[in-house]
Design a protein around this motif. Structure first.
Motif, PDB file in Angstrom:
ATOM      1  N   UNK A 223       0.843  -1.204   0.000  1.00  0.00           N
ATOM      2  CA  UNK A 223       0.000   0.000   0.000  1.00  0.00           C
ATOM      3  C   UNK A 223       0.874   1.249   0.000  1.00  0.00           C
ATOM      4  N   UNK A 224       1.926   1.241   0.811  1.00  0.00           N
ATOM      5  CA  UNK A 224       2.849   2.385   0.867  1.00  0.00           C
ATOM      6  C   UNK A 224       3.524   2.611  -0.481  1.00  0.00           C
ATOM      7  N   UNK A 225       3.939   1.521  -1.139  1.00  0.00           N
ATOM      8  CA  UNK A 225       4.648   1.635  -2.422  1.00  0.00           C
ATOM      9  C   UNK A 225       3.716   2.165  -3.497  1.00  0.00           C
ATOM     10  N   UNK A 226       2.486   1.657  -3.549  1.00  0.00           N
ATOM     11  CA  UNK A 226       1.530   2.117  -4.561  1.00  0.00           C
ATOM     12  C   UNK A 226       1.149   3.578  -4.332  1.00  0.00           C
ATOM     13  N   UNK A 227       1.023   3.981  -3.059  1.00  0.00           N
ATOM     14  CA  UNK A 227       0.713   5.382  -2.764  1.00  0.00           C
ATOM     15  C   UNK A 227       1.873   6.292  -3.161  1.00  0.00           C
ATOM     16  N   UNK A 228       3.079   5.826  -2.901  1.00  0.00           N
ATOM     17  CA  UNK A 228       4.287   6.552  -3.298  1.00  0.00           C
ATOM     18  C   UNK A 228       4.305   6.765  -4.817  1.00  0.00           C
ATOM     19  N   UNK A 229       3.968   5.729  -5.561  1.00  0.00           N
ATOM     20  CA  UNK A 229       3.946   5.823  -7.017  1.00  0.00           C
ATOM     21  C   UNK A 229       2.857   6.783  -7.487  1.00  0.00           C
ATOM     22  N   UNK A 230       1.687   6.741  -6.837  1.00  0.00           N
ATOM     23  CA  UNK A 230       0.600   7.656  -7.226  1.00  0.00           C
ATOM     24  C   UNK A 230       0.994   9.114  -7.007  1.00  0.00           C
ATOM     25  N   UNK A 231       1.880   9.354  -6.064  1.00  0.00           N
ATOM     26  CA  UNK A 231       2.345  10.726  -5.826  1.00  0.00           C
ATOM     27  C   UNK A 231       3.386  11.160  -6.852  1.00  0.00           C
ATOM     28  N   UNK A 232       3.677  10.289  -7.814  1.00  0.00           N
ATOM     29  CA  UNK A 232       4.606  10.644  -8.881  1.00  0.00           C
ATOM     30  C   UNK A 232       6.059  10.491  -8.510  1.00  0.00           C
ATOM     31  N   UNK A 233       6.349   9.594  -7.553  1.00  0.00           N
ATOM     32  CA  UNK A 233       7.729   9.410  -7.100  1.00  0.00           C
ATOM     33  C   UNK A 233       8.263   8.061  -7.583  1.00  0.00           C
ATOM     34  N   UNK A 234       9.565   7.978  -7.835  1.00  0.00           N
ATOM     35  CA  UNK A 234      10.137   6.792  -8.477  1.00  0.00           C
ATOM     36  C   UNK A 234      10.297   5.596  -7.558  1.00  0.00           C
ATOM     37  N   UNK A 235      10.250   4.411  -8.190  1.00  0.00           N
ATOM     38  CA  UNK A 235      10.477   3.137  -7.517  1.00  0.00           C
ATOM     39  C   UNK A 235      11.499   2.361  -8.343  1.00  0.00           C
ATOM     40  N   UNK A 236      12.463   1.742  -7.663  1.00  0.00           N
ATOM     41  CA  UNK A 236      13.473   0.926  -8.331  1.00  0.00           C
ATOM     42  C   UNK A 236      13.493  -0.450  -7.693  1.00  0.00           C
ATOM     43  N   UNK A 237      13.440  -1.486  -8.495  1.00  0.00           N
ATOM     44  CA  UNK A 237      13.584  -2.849  -8.001  1.00  0.00           C
ATOM     45  C   UNK A 237      14.860  -3.466  -8.524  1.00  0.00           C
TER      46      UNK A 237
END
Length: 484
Positions: A315-329
């Protein structure tokens, strides 16, 4: 042959760092030195030039010796996949999965592999510095032991026992080890050293003499607290929370700590940047507001993804993405970002297929064959160097938007259509300063740190210099020459 083995009164007493420091100190004396650890248990590993894998600590110790890592430096590597199972790596290659209940019988035949690797290594150098695992005082594990006294006696390698004064009880832990091990094992120990002393070592003179008197072993010195050890890669995930940076810096990069997190030293180069706060998020804690979230590698991707969901981190990761912030795996984290992960062969447990986080248009199928390969190339307009270490293959449309390209021109990694989500199989992606700068520029931070390799090398030199001042290295070298 000359060889010397450091064993500890327990885990995390600093054996890996001391072996690395001794390797560099003796290499600085123009000796040809090699590190060796008969058996290791860690999910942090490195790829050797010949396409095998060994524990990260032994790869760092090879750097200390100024030589290429070799599978002979760590012939047996256990990579925990669950509470009771581990992947067994022998001389760099997967030999299967071993249940904890079968470990005692399973290791009996491995001493032959261990001794073969040790003999090959010994023939190639002037000195081998050997690291034990855990403690010889774990007498319940002595039967069929290959990590401590079982190896030392089979190879006739003299031992120095390391005690950790920072955790307290160092007199009891050293003298107590002498009390519980059998006489033949005790005869292999020729002395001790005290590690992680804070303050003036003179204050411990009485304690030092008490250990000598009660154990019958001579002391080889007291090692002060080695601040530079924090700049070396770690194998043990228990230190992750302690190494989080304060969040009073320009940007925050957050990484959740899953139970089987692996190769988390991929993030160590970020600690070189004064403008970056790297926050390792422990279980039971929500992922904080961050400028970027990184999902690290995993030895058991499907169970770790289930754990991530149970923590509410999805939930935290998806919310972070909705705020327009990057994710790296990275590696296992890359696989988690996709639509699905399938395990038809039951590599991580029961055969299953689960849904991923759905942030990348990719699917992963785990397979028995492991990819082990050093790679280099260009990503985001800057050079990278690293290695791949994963089981399975990833397909999907987002691979058509790669993170970069290997030196052979092939694509590497995947990027989402909105450009916010990236996945890469490259371990060590942030190691080169120019590659790290390319990622941090997107967050509005100028990278000023050195290449990670240069930082490690400087730390090894500093540690070696400290050991030269505080240990009787001449006597240790004399002792090593009694081996064989």
């Amino acid at each position: 042959m000359a060889a010397l083995m450091l064993q500890g009164t327990g885990s995390d007493v600093g054996k890996s760092v001391l072996v690395a420091g001794l390797c560099r100190a003796f290499a600085n004396r123009d000796l040809s030195v090699r590190p060796f650890k008969p058996q290791n248990m860690s999910n942090n590993a490195a790829v050797t030039a010949d396409g095998g894998e060994i524990g990260r600590a032994q790869a760092t110790q090879a750097i200390a010796c100024r030589v290429e890592p070799s599978v002979d430096m760590n012939p047996v590597l256990l990579k925990p996949q669950g509470d009771r199972t581990s992947q067994l790596i022998v001389r760099g290659q997967v030999r299967g999965t071993l249940a904890a209940a079968r470990w005692r019988e399973g290791r009996e035949g491995l001493l032959v592999d261990v001794l073969d690797s040790f003999e090959r290594l010994s023939a190639s150098c002037d000195l081998v510095v050997v690291e034990g695992a855990g403690s010889p005082a774990e007498v319940n594990l002595r039967v069929s032991d290959i990590a401590n006294m079982g190896f030392a006696r089979a190879a006739n390698v003299p031992v120095i026992l390391v005690g950790d004064i920072d955790r307290g009880g160092v007199i009891a832990s050293i003298v107590g080890t002498r009390a519980v091990i059998d006489a033949a094992d005790a005869a292999m120990i020729h002395g001790f050293l005290v590690n992680k002393f804070r303050g003036d070592p003179v204050l411990f003179d009485d304690g030092y003499r008490a250990i000598e008197a009660r154990s019958g072993w001579r002391g080889y010195g007291v090692v002060p607290w080695l601040a530079d050890a924090a700049r070396l890669p770690s194998e043990d995930a228990v230190i992750l929370e302690r190494r989080s940076a304060s969040v009073d810096r320009r940007v925050t990069i957050a990484c959740p700590i899953t139970p089987r997190i692996a190769n988390f030293d991929d993030l160590d180069p970020l600690r070189l940047e004064p403008g970056v706060a790297l926050v390792m998020v422990p279980p039971g804690t929500p992922i904080p507001e961050a400028d970027m979230i990184v999902l690290a590698g995993s030895k058991a991707t499907i169970p770790d993804l289930a754990f991530l969901r149970a923590q509410g981190w999805d939930i935290d990761i998806l919310a972070h993405h909705r705020r327009g912030k990057p994710v790296l795996g990275l590696c296992g984290g890359f696989q988690m970002l996709g639509r699905s992960i399938a395990d038809p062969h039951g590599i991580e447990g029961a055969a299953t297929t689960i849904a991923g986080l759905g942030l990348l248009d990719i699917d992963t199928v785990l397979a028995p064959t492991k990819t082990l390969e050093r790679i280099e190339g260009i990503a985001k307009g800057a050079r990278f160097e690293g290695y791949e270490m994963h089981m399975g293959a990833t397909t999907g449309a987002d691979l058509n938007r790669p993170v970069g390209h290997r030196s052979d021109g092939s694509a590497e990694g995947a990027t989402s259509a909105d450009g916010l989500v990236h996945g890469s199989y490259v371990h060590g992606l942030f190691g080169l300063a120019e590659q790290r700068a390319a990622w941090l520029a997107r967050l509005g931070v100028d990278a000023v740190g050195p290449d990670h390799a240069a930082s490690i090398d400087a730390a090894l030199d500093a540690i070696a210099a400290t050991l030269e001042r505080h240990l009787d290295l001449d006597a240790m070298l004399d002792l090593a020459q009694r081996a064989g």
